[in-house]
Write an enzyme that holds these catalytic residues in place. Structure first.
Site, PDB file in Angstrom:
ATOM      1  N   ASP A  94      -1.043  -1.722   1.322  1.00 43.28           N
ATOM      2  CA  ASP A  94       0.539  -1.995   1.180  1.00 43.28           C
ATOM      3  C   ASP A  94       0.540  -3.243   2.211  1.00 43.28           C
ATOM      4  O   ASP A  94      -0.406  -3.455   3.169  1.00 43.28           O
ATOM      5  CB  ASP A  94       1.421  -0.668   1.213  1.00 43.28           C
ATOM      6  CG  ASP A  94       1.090   0.004   2.610  1.00 43.28           C
ATOM      7  OD1 ASP A  94       0.919  -0.534   3.573  1.00 43.28           O
ATOM      8  OD2 ASP A  94       1.147   1.169   2.419  1.00 43.28           O
TER       9      ASP A  94
ATOM     10  N   GLY B 283       7.427   7.214  -0.558  1.00 42.50           N
ATOM     11  CA  GLY B 283       6.773   8.516  -1.513  1.00 42.50           C
ATOM     12  C   GLY B 283       5.793   7.835  -2.632  1.00 42.50           C
ATOM     13  O   GLY B 283       6.264   6.814  -3.231  1.00 42.50           O
TER      14      GLY B 283
ATOM     15  N   ASP C  71      -4.344   0.719  -2.319  1.00 45.50           N
ATOM     16  CA  ASP C  71      -3.377   1.477  -1.692  1.00 45.50           C
ATOM     17  C   ASP C  71      -3.257   0.572  -0.170  1.00 45.50           C
ATOM     18  O   ASP C  71      -2.867   0.955   0.703  1.00 45.50           O
ATOM     19  CB  ASP C  71      -3.470   2.961  -1.106  1.00 45.50           C
ATOM     20  CG  ASP C  71      -2.123   3.596  -0.487  1.00 45.50           C
ATOM     21  OD1 ASP C  71      -1.385   3.035  -0.510  1.00 45.50           O
ATOM     22  OD2 ASP C  71      -2.459   4.584  -0.190  1.00 45.50           O
TER      23      ASP C  71
END
Length: 533
Positions: A305, A191, A303
């Site tokens: 990751d 999330g 973002d």
């Protein structure tokens, strides 16, 4: 169904099909390495974990379907889920196949596709994905959109226990397929719709009781806390778990990749490397303690990751046998680490990039401050979605090659800050791809150098996972609606079908009653193929 006639083939149809797909191979293959004897076994008749086994290689020792006869594959059965996307990998245990979508589990006869039972629940939360179930001692386990872990009786589908792991009101959910490690069930929270810290949990498979918790954002005084500017920044730090980890039972170490820091793009409010976000963690499964770490994306602001699957394999490096970990990260770098110590052996781009100034002495990339987002924007060589993503890569013990679906292109990034320099929203900016091309890469895992590639989608994304087998095959899909089998040494197409949509997970294979099957999840339907009986 919108299939081509690939399993009702005349010889001319085979020639046309393969001629079209073979055109995708773009680079003349060079001599490939041969994999050494491995300390971790390969998948056999059952596919009992998310990656088949705990190594993450997605390499099956089955060879009934091989490069000679794969052209004869025929459709064995299908399972429609009626609009519910299949973004996980099914598992097969003792002739039963288990497949999921958010809030749903189906158990079907693996030979016939007949439904044995199904489980459905109602919940709020993020419905973006469910990667699948874990199996242990007659129970299947899965995570939910409202951050629960549920145990079902594998024979009946009845609930055995239901435990909340995270509070859904803070945006927590569970996307990962749980990982069974000895007597523990390992899960992590997902999330990033709000700025919250995340954690990895060990649960008791018998009753769901929490055995330990590992916070991916360190608290004050803990190692790594000084890579954040303040306690307030750490409280909102992020570090979600998006993809199931891998495990070496000989070393008794798990390897989990963590997600992006929060706020996602607003790096100005969280100066520093921001551990343990975008990090590969080697974790003792008995205690939850970190043994070593490596950070593919220090101070990530895009973002990008580092949750991509960590593949475990053994090889000889400079004359010395090594236990290795390979990782093709979302930021465009390929990393090869010693999985015992975390020592960096290779850090090299597998797609063109300009966000980094190179790597430091540890092998970790050095972000270029000139490429940090500004209100006016910055041009980045690399697509907004990242050079790789969650769909699983594969490693072949026959060719010794590492396979990953990749993307390259250009993107434009900008920050969105208020008058006080704070992010206007959770993202704090945005990124837009200007050019985006997908391709399947075969890499020499010991060097990161490209061996071959093939186009899988011009100006489009390809969310396809991969599967390698001892039948000298590599299974996958592209953004043109094809699922296919390739020669893993050259990338040459050997078989394909067009189910009417794109592959949405990693293929898997199993054997039952002496017959091998290959399974693909495509949108809301599971397609299972085998050789004619």
């Amino acid at each position: 169904m919108m299939f081509s006639r690939t399993w009702k083939r005349s010889s001319s149809a085979v020639v046309l099909t393969l001629a079209c797909l073979t055109a995708g191979a773009q680079k003349k293959p060079v001599a490939a390495p041969v994999a050494a004897v491995q300390s971790l076994p390969s998948v056999g008749a059952d596919w009992s974990q998310y990656n088949g086994d705990s190594s993450g290689r997605r390499y099956s020792s089955l060879s009934q379907i091989n490069s000679t006869n794969v052209k004869n594959l025929t459709l064995a059965w299908t399972l429609p889920t009626k609009g519910l996307a299949i973004k996980g990998t099914p598992i097969v245990v003792d002739g039963v196949l288990y497949v999921t979508s958010p809030n749903h589990v189906w158990a079907v006869d693996a030979v016939t596709g007949l439904k044995l039972w199904s489980y459905e629940r109602k919940s709020t939360g993020n419905m973006i994905a469910n990667r699948g179930v874990a199996y242990l001692d007659g129970k299947v386990y899965f995570g939910t959109p409202d951050a629960h872990v549920i145990a079902l009786d594998a024979k009946t589908g009845k609930v055995v226990w239901d435990k909340e792991v995270g509070d859904v009101t803070f945006g927590y959910y569970i996307a990962v397929a749980p990982l069974v490690v000895k007597d523990k069930l390992i899960v992590g929270t997902s999330g990033d719709v709000s700025d919250v810290p995340h954690a990895l949990y060990a649960l008791d498979p018998a009753d769901g009781k929490q055995l330990w918790r590992l916070n991916t954002i360190p608290s004050a005084g803990e190692p790594g806390a000084d890579t954040w500017p303040s306690e307030e920044a750490r409280k909102h730090g992020g570090g979600p778990l998006w993809v199931t980890g891998t495990y070496d039972p000989e070393l008794n170490l798990m390897y989990w990749g963590t997600g992006n820091p929060h706020p996602v793009l607003a790096g100005n409010v969280r100066e520093g490397a921001n551990l343990y976000t975008c990090t590969i963690l080697a974790v003792d499964p008995d205690t939850g303690k970190i043994k070593w770490y490596f950070q593919p994306s220090p101070h990530d602001t895009r973002d990008w990751d580092a949750v991509e699957t960590n593949i475990l394999f053994d090889a000889t490096i400079n004359g010395k046998p090594r236990k290795l970990l390979s990782h093709a990260s979302r930021n465009g770098y390929y990393f090869l680490l010693d999985r015992v110590t975390g020592e960096s052996l290779v850090s090299t781009p597998f797609t063109p990039l300009n966000w980094s100034k190179g790597v430091n002495a540890k092998g970790e990339p050095i972000p270029d401050p000139a490429k940090e987002e500004t209100p006016g924007g910055v041009l980045i060589h690399g697509v907004a979605n990242g050079s790789a993503n969650w769909p699983p890569p594969a490693f072949s013990l026959q060719t010794g090659l590492f396979y990953v679906n990749a993307e390259e292109g250009w993107s434009y990034w900008y920050s969105a800050l208020d008058a006080n320099g704070k992010p206007e929203d959770h993202q704090g900016g945005s990124g837009i791809s200007l050019e985006e091309n997908s391709f399947l890469l075969a890499l020499d895992p010991k060097t990161g150098k490209e061996v071959w590639r093939r186009d899988t989608g011009r100006n489009s994304r390809n969310y396809s996972g991969l599967l390698a087998t001892a039948g000298h095959l590599l299974f996958g899909g592209d953004a043109y609606g094809n699922i296919f089998a390739l020669d893993p040494a050259t990338g040459k197409a050997l078989w394909h079908a067009r189910p009417g949509s794109n592959l949405t997970n990693g293929p898997m294979t199993f054997e039952r009653n002496g017959r091998q099957y290959v399974v693909f999840g495509v949108a809301d339907t599971l397609y299972t193929f085998a050789l004619p009986q």
